[in-house]
Design a protein around this motif. Structure first.
Motif, mmCIF file in Angstrom:
data_model
loop_
_atom_site.group_PDB
_atom_site.id
_atom_site.type_symbol
_atom_site.label_atom_id
_atom_site.label_comp_id
_atom_site.label_asym_id
_atom_site.label_seq_id
_atom_site.Cartn_x
_atom_site.Cartn_y
_atom_site.Cartn_z
ATOM 1 N N ALA A 1 0.602 -1.444 -0.048
ATOM 2 C CA ALA A 1 0.113 -0.213 -0.129
ATOM 3 C C ALA A 1 0.167 1.399 0.249
ATOM 4 O O ALA A 1 0.405 2.722 -0.442
ATOM 5 N N TYR A 2 1.991 1.490 0.640
ATOM 6 C CA TYR A 2 3.236 2.285 0.750
ATOM 7 C C TYR A 2 3.512 2.334 -0.834
ATOM 8 O O TYR A 2 3.358 3.378 -0.566
ATOM 9 N N PHE A 3 4.033 1.551 -1.709
ATOM 10 C CA PHE A 3 4.632 1.425 -2.740
ATOM 11 C C PHE A 3 3.811 2.337 -3.233
ATOM 12 O O PHE A 3 4.054 2.795 -4.194
ATOM 13 N N TYR A 4 2.560 1.553 -3.860
ATOM 14 C CA TYR A 4 1.299 1.892 -4.532
ATOM 15 C C TYR A 4 1.451 3.111 -4.911
ATOM 16 O O TYR A 4 0.585 4.002 -5.358
ATOM 17 N N SER A 5 1.207 3.467 -3.128
ATOM 18 C CA SER A 5 1.411 5.591 -2.907
ATOM 19 C C SER A 5 2.053 6.180 -3.763
ATOM 20 O O SER A 5 1.917 7.412 -3.861
ATOM 21 N N LEU A 6 3.005 6.082 -3.480
ATOM 22 C CA LEU A 6 4.617 6.333 -4.094
ATOM 23 C C LEU A 6 4.256 6.418 -5.952
ATOM 24 O O LEU A 6 4.847 7.428 -5.879
ATOM 25 N N VAL B 1 3.511 5.292 8.199
ATOM 26 C CA VAL B 1 3.395 3.839 6.538
ATOM 27 C C VAL B 1 2.137 3.326 6.529
ATOM 28 O O VAL B 1 2.056 2.434 7.918
ATOM 29 N N PRO B 2 1.562 3.344 5.897
ATOM 30 C CA PRO B 2 -0.284 2.043 6.233
ATOM 31 C C PRO B 2 1.047 0.606 5.574
ATOM 32 O O PRO B 2 1.694 0.539 4.916
ATOM 33 N N THR B 3 0.494 -0.021 6.476
ATOM 34 C CA THR B 3 0.885 -1.358 6.099
ATOM 35 C C THR B 3 -0.226 -1.880 6.284
ATOM 36 O O THR B 3 -1.445 -1.848 6.239
ATOM 37 N N GLY C 1 -7.179 -6.167 2.295
ATOM 38 C CA GLY C 1 -7.227 -6.135 3.336
ATOM 39 C C GLY C 1 -6.960 -4.925 4.016
ATOM 40 O O GLY C 1 -7.322 -4.357 3.475
ATOM 41 N N SER C 2 -7.632 -5.105 5.579
ATOM 42 C CA SER C 2 -7.341 -4.127 6.454
ATOM 43 C C SER C 2 -5.939 -3.126 6.874
ATOM 44 O O SER C 2 -4.907 -4.075 6.231
ATOM 45 N N TYR C 3 -6.416 -2.484 7.182
ATOM 46 C CA TYR C 3 -4.990 -1.352 7.077
ATOM 47 C C TYR C 3 -4.545 -0.951 8.766
ATOM 48 O O TYR C 3 -5.487 -1.426 9.290
ATOM 49 N N SER C 4 -3.222 -1.109 8.625
ATOM 50 C CA SER C 4 -2.674 -0.975 9.751
ATOM 51 C C SER C 4 -1.468 0.632 9.796
ATOM 52 O O SER C 4 -1.193 0.415 8.771
ATOM 53 N N LEU C 5 -1.521 1.482 10.714
ATOM 54 C CA LEU C 5 -0.432 2.364 10.503
ATOM 55 C C LEU C 5 0.527 2.426 11.571
ATOM 56 O O LEU C 5 -0.066 1.677 12.551
ATOM 57 N N VAL C 6 1.842 2.837 10.788
ATOM 58 C CA VAL C 6 2.989 2.107 11.673
ATOM 59 C C VAL C 6 3.158 4.176 11.439
ATOM 60 O O VAL C 6 3.601 4.740 10.944
ATOM 61 N N ASN D 1 -5.151 -1.333 12.854
ATOM 62 C CA ASN D 1 -4.411 -0.981 14.262
ATOM 63 C C ASN D 1 -3.460 0.123 14.180
ATOM 64 O O ASN D 1 -3.187 0.678 12.944
ATOM 65 N N ILE D 2 -3.356 0.262 14.801
ATOM 66 C CA ILE D 2 -1.864 1.555 14.390
ATOM 67 C C ILE D 2 -0.767 0.983 15.774
ATOM 68 O O ILE D 2 -0.898 1.121 17.281
ATOM 69 N N SER D 3 0.567 1.813 15.269
ATOM 70 C CA SER D 3 1.736 1.903 15.579
ATOM 71 C C SER D 3 2.236 2.547 16.236
ATOM 72 O O SER D 3 2.315 3.276 15.072
ATOM 73 N N VAL D 4 2.591 2.994 17.644
ATOM 74 C CA VAL D 4 2.663 4.523 17.808
ATOM 75 C C VAL D 4 3.979 4.649 18.538
ATOM 76 O O VAL D 4 4.684 4.558 19.297
ATOM 77 N N TYR D 5 5.188 4.850 17.757
ATOM 78 C CA TYR D 5 6.486 5.203 17.670
ATOM 79 C C TYR D 5 6.770 6.374 18.303
ATOM 80 O O TYR D 5 6.469 7.183 17.776
ATOM 81 N N GLY D 6 7.413 6.595 19.504
ATOM 82 C CA GLY D 6 8.067 7.958 20.362
ATOM 83 C C GLY D 6 6.973 8.374 21.092
ATOM 84 O O GLY D 6 8.026 9.303 22.060
ATOM 85 N N LEU D 7 5.889 7.559 21.733
ATOM 86 C CA LEU D 7 5.527 8.443 23.072
ATOM 87 C C LEU D 7 6.146 6.841 23.852
ATOM 88 O O LEU D 7 6.329 6.101 24.198
#
Length: 1088
Positions: A667-672, A771-773, A786-791, A841-847
């Motif tokens: 999904a990220y590659f296709y957006s690019l 980044v969507p995964t 499928g469903s999406y997750s966000l990093v 799902n959502i994964s949050v880095y940096g908190l």
């Protein structure tokens, strides 16, 4: 007057002149014995001493002094006293070069270096007729043209030169300037679109009349030189045109289908040994501003950069004119947008399946194809070619055996990506016109793969109908599973090696025709070498015209300017590639270089090479690198190196694991790719592209960016356990994409070593991006459904403010934008033809968060959150949020001071969307290790007890028991199971009080002398009473020491273990260890 010409030529170059001019000498000496290291008579030794004394403080005074004292010397506007890095060679391939020859052709000779080179300005130049000054010349260049006459009748190769040239430039738009220098006998190139020069971003200066030259500047910066033509010759003769462009000395030049230009000459002429003819350059100046230069010429071109001076020598062996475009930038992305916006060069958007993994093999054994088909049912891959030489009978038919194999392949649900050469059997495929022999009107025939073949003339429109008919016959029975074609050997290749030197004054590398058509084969009345570099592009265009762009792809071995608008390239820098570390590195440089040429769908050739044996570790590393390149394809001779045929289980597992990672990022590659189709910006790009101001990135060729968010760093040597990664000079956090560990503490401009075992690829997420995964499936179609997750990689400032952003392009009807900060994530939806797009799902880095214990989402939706202990990543799961149900929404979390016991509440607010509430506890000074999710129906039960396991049974009422060192089982129908273990020590001291109340977000136990009541209120300890009675029993182990005069000091130690279980839902466990001391004198104790 001649002195004036010297000053004019030097205008704008005061700083550079001192760097490359040596002291002027008399003309006779320079031509006959022009040694720059010594003077040969006592009188000249005296002159040399004067020069050394006065050259720096007073060069002009010295100049007049010399000529006034020696009337035999005449001032000239040129010099041979040039530093080596500024010398443009004469007679490049004349071996051996001797002094006499050099002087006879009006060039300079240096005895020390035995070098023959052009003067500055060169004697081999053109003069401007009817000169009336700079302003007049610029006006003529813009509105009409300038007449230029040659100063010498012959070139250094002693061939007649074109006596009269015309030159003019056309501002196509405000950021695109086109410059022409041409032979008027061939006709003036017509340009319909033009903009006034004063309305453009360019400014021009012309110099003459004796030695005409041109300089192009940025309009907004009078000292921002883009390039000058004054430093080398202007030569126009049969089969040899030469021009030199002086770029700023501090600049860096990238392109020509690769990365940074070097001093090694580079010939652009497609053959099996040098694939890719892309004459486009991106230049970065000292401030990091970018601009581009394109040379439009489909014939052979050679480029040589004088590395320490940035003087670029360009030689054309076929030109009847120079057609040079300049693009203003000022960012690399701007340059790509400007370069690809003209003449249909914008990259095509490939169908999503093209981003998957493609398999092929160069073997005649059909059982190898069947073996892979049967064994790869769970392997993520998208297409197969069956056999590389399937159509090498050159009649557009496959054998009967392979036809049956193709029918079996239909069952896999994958696509056929067939290899198609341009050569045809002219007897079986009479598709005229063909390329003709040099001196006869009959088709040229060459030997290729053991057969006599002919070559269609793809430049002749008459071939289109016949070619389309044969292509349709080939695809009739496989149309439903046809994915497209890989155009092999279309430079075009021949097996007959031509070792005869072409009849040209200058031939780079000895011969042009080795491995390809004879240079004087004819396309009608045009010789092949004049169109050679476009042959593969024309082949691709004709094939693509018979396919559907939204369903099929075309990959071409030979590329030229505009190839990206037709399809992509599967090729390495050469046709036959051994599996070596250097070839792996070249594969990366090729993929990135083609991206800079406007061909984003490129992978740098076959994974692990195409020929010979292979090293297992090297091949594994190659797989990991290729998994992050825009195109991923494997094809080779025996031994095969597709994932099923790799030698060891560990290599097979590593390849499979990174194929899954690639598919999860589709999904990220296709957006690019969608962005590339709109702007020309490459998908995978060298580091300088996103960080042009940071000069360190200009030479980081072993790492690359995938879009603006991801950085990949492969290993390029054996037995590597760590690799150095340069993090650009911006103060943002970088995280391991898998896991979320921060690697740099927000500090940029540093090189770090990152562990990189043989089955690992360093992949970093840049702070400030989302980044969507998706979960990888065996096919692209299944994955994207499928469903999406966000990093989310937050970039946080010192004041605690954080941000991140990202986009998701699903198709032309569905797009999403995401923006996150320290307190939540906003999204905007554009769904004109809505379909289900579930954010799961959502994964949050940096908190800096360490606990998450309650989530509630609407009446029929459940969500949960956890915090990973080792890296403090906030994980929000089971959102089940359909992004197309609302035009906008927000998922919010509130973070309190991390030095205290804090709570993060997450909620979603959308139009016609469910509400999400998440409570979390960030890291405190105590060691907190929670993972808790609590959910109940109709009421919320949360109880914290001292070394207790609590059982609660509820049927319409809430029953709570708190017991010290007891075990209780809790069963509640329709509720969430959770176990919480808490160890708490709290000491409370008070003087002169009879009652102490402490309210915290964990638990406080308070005891005081003379007090008969102790109250504890927490967010994790709750007593709930409804429709009945609540039984609560509390037993506490306490040690109390009273040390006061008239006061009471109370210390309470609480150790709590709570288990809450509910049937039918998920179970999470949280362990919390906290120590808190609360002291109070006379007054009620403070709580955070």
């Amino acid at each position: 007057m001649k002195l004036q010409k010297t000053v004019i030529i030097q205008e704008g170059y005061e700083k550079e002149l001192s760097a490359h001019y040596e002291a002027p000498r008399d003309k006779e000496k320079l031509l006959k014995i022009p040694r720059t290291d010594a003077l040969c008579t006592p009188m000249r030794i005296c002159y040399a001493s004067v020069i050394l004394v006065l050259a720096v403080p007073a060069p002009v005074l010295f100049f007049f002094a010399v000529f006034s004292s020696n009337p035999e010397l005449k001032p000239e506007p040129w010099t041979c006293s040039i530093k080596a890095e500024y010398r443009v060679p004469c007679l490049t391939d004349a071996i051996p070069m001797v002094e006499e020859t050099c002087l006879q052709i009006n060039c300079c000779w240096n005895e020390t270096d035995n070098a023959c080179f052009h003067s500055i300005p060169s004697q081999h130049s053109y003069s401007a007729k009817d000169w009336q000054g700079n302003e007049w010349a610029v006006s003529q260049l813009e509105t009409e043209y300038l007449n230029l006459t040659t100063r010498l009748r012959t070139s250094p190769y002693r061939k007649s030169v074109v006596g009269l040239l015309h030159t003019y430039f056309v501002p196509i738009s405000e950021d695109h300037l086109r410059f022409y220098l041409y032979d008027p006998e061939t006709g003036k190139p017509e340009v319909t679109n033009r903009t006034p020069l004063t309305s453009s971003k360019f400014r021009a200066e012309a110099f003459g009349p004796e030695y005409f030259s041109l300089q192009i500047y940025r309009r907004e910066n009078t000292r921002s030189l883009l390039f000058s033509t004054s430093r080398g010759p202007t030569i126009a003769s049969e089969n040899y045109w030469e021009l030199s462009l002086q770029f700023p000395k501090e600049a860096a030049l990238f392109g020509l289908g690769g990365l940074r230009l070097s001093s090694k000459p580079k010939l652009l002429y497609n053959t099996g040994q040098r694939l890719g003819a892309n004459p486009f350059i991106i230049i970065l100046d000292a401030e990091g501003s970018a601009y581009g230069v394109l040379f439009s010429n489909p014939g052979p071109l050679e480029f040589q950069l004088l590395e320490n001076s940035n003087l670029l020598i360009v030689k054309s062996l076929s030109t009847v004119m120079w057609d040079i475009s300049v693009f203003a930038g000022p960012t690399p992305a701007d340059v790509m947008e400007q370069y690809t916006s003209i003449e249909g060069r914008r990259p095509t958007l490939p169908p999503p399946w093209a981003l998957g993994f493609h398999v092929c093999r160069n073997t005649s054994k059909d059982n190898e194809t069947l073996y892979f088909m049967e064994g790869a049912t769970e392997l993520p891959y998208e297409s197969d070619c069956l056999q590389e030489e399937l159509l090498y009978q050159f009649d557009f038919n496959m054998s009967e055996i392979m036809g049956s194999v193709a029918e079996k392949f239909r069952e896999t649900g994958r696509k056929l990506l067939l290899s198609l050469p341009p050569q045809v059997n002219s007897i079986l495929v009479p598709c005229e016109p063909f390329i003709l022999v040099e001196d006869k009107d009959e088709p040229l025939q060459e030997e290729y793969h053991g057969l006599n073949v002919s070559y269609p003339d793809f430049f002749n429109e008459g071939i289109a109908t016949c070619f389309a008919e044969h292509l349709a016959n080939l695809t009739t029975n496989i149309d439903d599973m046809l994915g497209g074609f890989v155009l092999q050997d279309n430079w075009p290749a021949v097996n007959t090696n031509q070792n005869i030197r072409e009849d040209m004054v200058y031939v780079p590398e000895g011969t042009l025709s080795r491995g390809t058509l004879w240079w004087r084969a004819r396309h009608g009345n045009t010789f092949h070498y004049q169109l050679h570099n476009m042959y593969g592009l024309q082949h691709a265009k004709l094939v693509a015209s018979n396919l559907q762009a939204d369903k099929h792809i075309v990959l071409s071995a030979a590329t030229y300017t505009g190839s990206g608008a037709v399809g992509g390239s599967h090729a390495h820098a050469r046709a036959d590639v051994a599996c070596t570390w250097s070839n792996m590195k070249t594969a990366l440089e090729t993929a990135l270089g083609l991206g800079l040429a406007g061909i984003p769908l490129a992978g740098g050739g076959s994974v692990c090479g195409t020929m010979g044996d292979y090293d297992e570790e090297l091949c594994t590393r190659w797989y990991l690198m290729s998994s992050m390149l825009p195109l991923m394809r494997v094809s080779s001779e025996l031994p095969l190196r597709d994932p099923l045929n790799l030698k060891s289980g560990s290599s097979r597992e590593a390849a499979k694991r990174y194929l899954h990672l690639r598919y999860s990022l589709l999904a990220y590659f296709y957006s690019l790719f969608h962005e590339a189709s709109n702007t020309g910006v490459p998908v995978a790009r060298p580091m300088f592209f996103d960080f042009p101001v940071d000069e360190e990135t200009w030479t980081k060729y072993e790492q690359f960016m995938i879009g603006p968010a991801l950085l990949a760093r492969p290993a390029f040597h054996e037995k590597a356990v760590a690799v150095p990664v340069y993090l650009p000079a911006e103060n943002v956090s970088w995280y391991l994409f898998e896991g979320g560990h921060e690697v740099n503490s927000g500090i940029g401009g540093v090189t770090i070593d990152v562990t990189n075992l043989s089955n690992e690829l360093v992949l970093l997420l840049r702070g400030g991006f989302i980044v969507p995964t998706q979960k990888a499936q065996p096919t692209v179609e299944a994955t994207l459904a499928g469903s999406y997750s966000l990093v989310v990689g937050l970039n946080c400032r010192e004041d605690g403010a954080c941000n991140a952003a990202g986009d998701l392009y699903v198709n032309s009807n569905i797009t999403f934008n995401f923006h996150a900060n320290e307190s939540g994530l906003d999204f905007q939806s554009n769904c004109t033809n809505p379909s289900s797009s579930i954010l799961q799902n959502i994964s949050v880095y940096g908190l800096n968060v360490t606990a998450c214990f309650r989530v509630s989402v609407g009446p029929n939706t459940e969500a949960s959150c956890t915090v990973t202990e080792e890296n403090q990543v906030l994980e929000i799961t089971n959102l089940e949020l359909d992004l197309c149900n609302a035009t906008a929404g927000r998922i919010q979390w509130e973070v309190i001071d991390i030095t205290q016991t804090t709570t993060i509440t997450t909620s979603t607010s959308v139009t016609s969307a469910p509400t999400i509430e998440i409570e979390t506890t960030p890291k405190t000074e105590a060691n907190t290790k929670p993972e808790t999710t609590t959910k109940s129906e109709g009421a919320t039960e949360s109880e914290t007890t001292t070394e207790t396991e609590t059982a609660t049974k509820s049927e319409g009422t809430t029953e709570s028991e708190t017991t010290t060192e007891t075990e209780t089982a809790t069963k509640s129908e329709g509720t969430t199971e959770s176990e919480t273990t808490t160890e708490t020590e709290t000491a409370t001291k008070s003087e002169g009080t009879t009652e102490s109340e402490t309210t915290t977000e964990t638990e406080t136990a308070t005891k005081s002398e003379g007090t008969t009541e102790s109250k504890t209120t927490t967010e994790t300890e709750t007593a709930t009473k409804s429709e009945g009675t609540t039984e609560s029993e509390t037993t506490t182990e306490t040690e109390t020491a009273t040390k006061s005069e008239g006061t009471t000091e109370s210390e309470t130690t609480t150790e709590t273990e709570t288990a809450t279980k509910s049937e039918g839902t998920t179970e999470s466990k949280t362990t919390t260890e906290t120590e808190r001391t609360t002291k109070s004198e006379t007054t009620k104790p403070e709580t955070p």
